[in-house]
Design a protein around this motif. Structure first.
Motif, PDB file in Angstrom:
ATOM      1  N   PHE B  48      45.704  45.888  40.051  1.00  0.00           N
ATOM      2  CA  PHE B  48      44.502  45.787  39.559  1.00  0.00           C
ATOM      3  C   PHE B  48      44.569  44.867  38.389  1.00  0.00           C
ATOM      4  N   GLY B  49      45.572  44.866  37.676  1.00  0.00           N
ATOM      5  CA  GLY B  49      45.707  44.010  36.484  1.00  0.00           C
ATOM      6  C   GLY B  49      45.751  42.615  36.814  1.00  0.00           C
ATOM      7  N   ARG B  50      46.356  42.399  38.075  1.00  0.00           N
ATOM      8  CA  ARG B  50      46.297  41.026  38.581  1.00  0.00           C
ATOM      9  C   ARG B  50      45.278  40.532  39.319  1.00  0.00           C
ATOM     10  N   VAL B  53      38.584  41.706  39.360  1.00  0.00           N
ATOM     11  CA  VAL B  53      37.502  42.550  39.629  1.00  0.00           C
ATOM     12  C   VAL B  53      36.666  42.977  38.309  1.00  0.00           C
ATOM     13  N   PRO B  54      35.404  42.687  38.607  1.00  0.00           N
ATOM     14  CA  PRO B  54      34.747  42.950  37.140  1.00  0.00           C
ATOM     15  C   PRO B  54      34.956  44.406  36.633  1.00  0.00           C
ATOM     16  N   GLU B  57      32.798  47.146  38.255  1.00  0.00           N
ATOM     17  CA  GLU B  57      33.330  47.844  39.583  1.00  0.00           C
ATOM     18  C   GLU B  57      34.736  48.258  39.818  1.00  0.00           C
ATOM     19  N   ALA B  58      35.597  48.490  38.553  1.00  0.00           N
ATOM     20  CA  ALA B  58      36.812  48.788  38.532  1.00  0.00           C
ATOM     21  C   ALA B  58      36.805  50.107  39.246  1.00  0.00           C
ATOM     22  N   GLY B  59      36.209  51.104  38.901  1.00  0.00           N
ATOM     23  CA  GLY B  59      36.132  52.327  39.214  1.00  0.00           C
ATOM     24  C   GLY B  59      36.311  52.464  41.028  1.00  0.00           C
TER      25      GLY B  59
END
Lengths: 363, 171
Positions: B48-50, B53-54, B57-59
């Protein structure tokens, strides 16, 4: 009125407020639906209980963050998403070989027919969310058929990263498509990969195939007359690719072009060889699909798309019909088309619209 | 330390702290092992860190990624079986018996194995739903219509129940 569907009943179990009033009042007054609702609820509870884990204690986010931030910042983290390396000498492992997750360039470029465009799919499945760098070795590949006979490479592709597009063209005879305007978020200079034509001859050996079957604990079905010793010539490439990446190395856009893979047979028709391979015990469904869609004619793009992972549509790219693939989670998209035996593809962590405009702007 | 680490998105820690428990929860439902779920969560956040994604919308992204990663782990057969067994054994007493069904450890292993063989969308929708995401959240995360989630989840549950019954009747 009609009875509401089981899907509606299922939602009624969890979120009654999300179900239309008409459906709710129908169910409340309908003994058939009430019985069905009971069954739906029982299944939901059963499965819910089965998936419940022990140790309801709250997770320790502080400790987890400490561990996370202490982990070395490797340029290419891997584990859970990276598939196990394909076993050597196992054709079907080689064919399934999903090691080239990345953003799809490879896919385009992979494989002598059997794999070919089907290797797009791992990318779009979001099953591997770790992008992997595309290397020149991924550009053209021949599936490892050595479990079923003798596989002789007659031409090696000598893949390598090259300094610029001109060198790539010199190496392969293929012009790297030039991108008109880079989409937003794609910056910097691309790296270039090139690989020559790879060619191999595969001679089917009934004895070898029987051995492979025996290793699986199976008996080889009797091969059709003339199959033993018959040959296939597999060809892939050449291929070129330009790849843009973030400073972290995560690819954002890949533009690739590759000679469409072909297969030719001597003696027994390719279809016969294919159908026999399809009958072998233990052949996974996915590989079977790939084989079924393979034809000796490189003018078509075999692309069986698993609808639960990818949405597929078509679009016009300068007069040629292109296939547009979008992962259902929206993370990746790709556009691929074949013209005169040459596949061109554009893929990346961009929207399909952005990629289509890149595709249409290629020079 | 400067220059030595990979650049990561600035909101990573905030998202991590906010979503970590849920990500572990999703993976644990698939794996049945908290430890393994935490390992999966670490990897999912690393990925995810790379991404770009807004944050809003991360969840959904993280939940879907955790479900996929955990399902892949089951299907790859590269699990640490001994750990799973140990955890499962210790957990028997804590799992409530529901709907008159007494679930054995084998039942739960069977359900998880069957889960990994379901069509991916069904499996992920099911896991997300049972991890507490609303129908609307599941629909958004999987880019499906909200009206279809009930059907998708129902199919998955029906298939898993049949799997359990099949074994119950053959024993």
């Amino acid at each position: 009125m009609r009875h509401p569907s089981e899907g509606v009943l299922r939602r009624l179990v969890d979120e009654p407020a999300g179900v239309p009033d008409a459906d709710r009042s129908h169910v409340a007054a309908c003994s058939t639906c009430l019985r069905a609702l009971d069954e739906v609820r029982a299944d939901a509870e059963l499965v819910g209980a089965a998936l419940t884990t022990s140790g309801a204690a709250a997770v320790d986010a502080d400790a987890a963050w400490a561990r996370f931030s202490a982990a070395p910042a490797a340029p290419a983290p891997t584990p859970a998403f990276r598939p196990a390396p394909a076993a050597r000498n196992r054709w079907r492992s080689a064919v399934r070989r999903p090691a080239v997750a990345a953003l799809g360039a490879t896919v385009l470029l992979t494989g002598a027919g059997v794999a070919a465009a089907n290797d797009w799919l791992p990318i779009f499945s979001a099953e591997r969310i770790d992008p992997v760098q595309v290397t020149s070795a991924d550009l053209v590949q021949i599936p490892d058929l050595s479990a079923y006979g003798d596989l002789q490479f007659t031409r090696e592709p000598d893949p390598e990263q090259v300094p610029d597009a001109a060198t790539a063209q010199e190496r392969t005879g293929l012009a790297v498509p030039e991108v008109g305007a880079l989409p937003e978020g794609v910056t910097g200079d691309p790296t270039y990969q090139a690989a020559g034509l790879v060619e191999a001859t595969f001679t089917f050996s009934a004895a070898r195939a029987a051995q492979a079957a025996a290793a699986e604990g199976e008996v080889l079905p009797p091969p059709p007359a003339g199959l033993d010793g018959s040959m296939l010539r597999l060809q892939a490439g050449p291929g070129v690719a330009a790849m843009w990446a973030q400073p972290t190395g995560v690819p954002t856009l890949v533009v690739a072009r590759v000679g469409a893979p072909t297969v030719a047979s001597s003696g027994v028709p390719f279809e016969t060889v294919r159908d026999y391979l399809l009958s072998l015990p233990g052949l996974p469904d996915g590989v079977a699909d790939q084989l079924r869609s393979l034809s000796p004619d490189a003018g078509t793009l075999p692309l069986p798309v698993p609808a639960e992972l990818v949405t597929s549509s078509t679009a016009d790219v300068d007069g040629t019909e292109a296939t547009v693939l979008t992962s259902r989670d929206g993370l990746f998209a790709g556009v691929v088309w074949v013209e005169d035996g040459v596949m061109t593809g554009v893929a990346g962590t961009l929207s399909a619209d952005e990629l289509l405009s890149v595709a249409r702007g290629l020079r | 330390m400067a220059g030595a680490t990979t650049p990561v998105r600035p909101d990573l820690e905030e998202v991590f702290r906010r979503e970590y428990a849920r990500v572990v929860g999703v993976a644990a439902r698939v794996l049945g092992s908290r430890d393994e779920a935490e390992d999966v969560a670490q990897e999912v956040f690393l990925s995810f860190g790379r991404t770009a994604v807004p944050a809003g919308e991360a969840g959904g992204w993280l939940s879907v990624a955790a479900a996929h990663a955990a399902l892949n782990l089951i299907r790859s057969g590269r699990r640490r079986a001994s750990r799973e067994e140990a955890v499962a054994a210790g957990s028997d007493a804590e799992v409530p018996d529901v709907a008159e069904a007494v679930l054995t450890r084998e039942d739960r292993s069977r359900v998880r194995a069957a889960l990994a063989t379901l069509p991916r969308t069904q499996a992920v929708a099911l896991v997300l739903r049972h991890s507490g995401l609303s129908y609307a959240e599941v629909a958004t995360a999987l880019d499906l219509s909200p009206g279809s989630i009930g059907t998708t989840v129902r199919r998955a549950e029906s298939a898993l129940r049949k799997e359990l019954n099949r074994h119950a009747s053959s024993e």
